[in-house]
Enzyme design. Structure first.
Site, PDB file in Angstrom:
ATOM      1  N   GLU A  42      12.475  17.467  42.077  1.00 54.50           N
ATOM      2  CA  GLU A  42      11.515  16.504  42.637  1.00 54.50           C
ATOM      3  C   GLU A  42      10.767  15.799  41.508  1.00 54.50           C
ATOM      4  OE1 GLU A  42      10.389  14.703  44.791  1.00 54.50           O
ATOM      5  OE2 GLU A  42      10.181  15.581  46.762  1.00 54.50           O
ATOM      6  N   ASP A  43      10.314  14.579  41.801  1.00 57.34           N
ATOM      7  CA  ASP A  43       9.488  13.869  40.836  1.00 57.34           C
ATOM      8  C   ASP A  43       8.038  14.355  40.911  1.00 57.34           C
ATOM      9  OD1 ASP A  43       9.167  12.840  43.407  1.00 57.34           O
ATOM     10  OD2 ASP A  43       9.290  10.738  42.818  1.00 57.34           O
TER      11      ASP A  43
ATOM     12  N   ASP B  20       2.935  16.402  46.265  1.00 62.50           N
ATOM     13  CA  ASP B  20       1.542  16.077  46.615  1.00 62.50           C
ATOM     14  C   ASP B  20       1.107  17.011  47.744  1.00 62.50           C
ATOM     15  OD1 ASP B  20      -0.854  14.900  47.262  1.00 62.50           O
ATOM     16  OD2 ASP B  20      -0.053  12.956  47.793  1.00 62.50           O
TER      17      ASP B  20
ATOM     18  N   PHE C 263      -2.716   8.050  42.110  1.00 63.89           N
ATOM     19  CA  PHE C 263      -1.371   7.520  42.354  1.00 63.89           C
ATOM     20  C   PHE C 263      -0.731   7.161  41.020  1.00 63.89           C
ATOM     21  CE2 PHE C 263       1.919   4.531  43.509  1.00 63.89           C
ATOM     22  CZ  PHE C 263       2.521   5.186  44.573  1.00 63.89           C
TER      23      PHE C 263
ATOM     24  N   ARG D  62       9.522   1.845  37.835  1.00 59.66           N
ATOM     25  CA  ARG D  62      10.338   3.051  37.633  1.00 59.66           C
ATOM     26  C   ARG D  62      10.836   3.181  36.199  1.00 59.66           C
ATOM     27  NH1 ARG D  62      11.510   5.283  42.691  1.00 59.66           N
ATOM     28  NH2 ARG D  62      11.843   3.804  44.387  1.00 59.66           N
TER      29      ARG D  62
END
Ligand code: 5GP
Length: 180
Positions: A94-95, A98, A148, A161
């Site tokens: 996963e990046d 949260d 964020f 990205r």
């Protein structure tokens, strides 16, 4: 532009350590690395290029935040894994974690397919969600404040990205009001 939070150098040296841990933990196992698209494509590429143990790579795409910076709370698979999962030792890449909704959803659907084991590696984990409300995350690159972030695979409306670093962006409502 995003405010730099984690430099390219910090990311790369932490990924050295994470790859060494995966190499050690999966020696002799039937490792299937599953990249959760799109956000973890760069992390997966850098991580797997450091692995010295045999492994197979596949991809799964899920819908998550859409074009907003706040969670919709809904997840669905938009592109599935091609490989047979049964008997494999799965490493979900996963990046960012949260609320944990995305990873819990993936763990639920992949467990049903008969994997020998499933672990989760995430580059980033946001502070602010109680540990007991999150699924177990086996490897965490960095814990970051609840802001964020974009870059190094992570986007805002498909932009940013390509950045080699991770940086923070103002929240969507501030962007809408022009408070950048
Ligand atoms: P969760 O389901 O754990 O709440 O959120 C995980 C997913 O939401 C990530 O895979 C990512 O797609 C998206 N996400 C969560 N926080 C951020 C963030 O700060 N930046 C970006 N670009 N995506 C995020």
């Amino acid at each position: 532009m995003p405010q730099p939070l984690l430099s390219a150098e910090r990311l790369q040296s932490r990924i050295d350590e994470l790859a060494a841990a995966v190499d050690r933990d999966y020696a002799g196992k039937n490792l299937l690395v599953v990249c959760v698209l799109k956000g973890s494509y760069i992390f997966t590429a850098d991580l797997t290029r450091r692995l010295t143990i045999p492994h197979v790579i596949d991809f799964i795409a899920v819908s998550s935040y859409g074009d907003s910076t706040t969670s919709s709370g809904r997840v669905k698979v938009t592109q599935d894994i091609q490989q047979e999962v049964e008997g494999c030792d799965l490493l979900l890449v996963e990046d960012i974690v949260d609320t944990g909704t995305t990873i819990q959803f993936l763990l639920d659907i992949l467990q049903e397919r008969g994997a020998a084991s499933i672990r989760v590696i995430t580059l980033l984990k946001k502070e602010g969600v109680e540990e007991e409300d999150l699924p177990h995350i086996d490897y965490v690159g960095f814990t970051i404040p609840p802001v964020f972030v974009v870059g190094y695979g992570l986007d805002y409306a498909e932009h940013y990205r390509h950045l080699p670093y991770v940086g923070s962006l103002p929240a969507a409502d501030e962007l809408d009001r022009g408070e950048t």
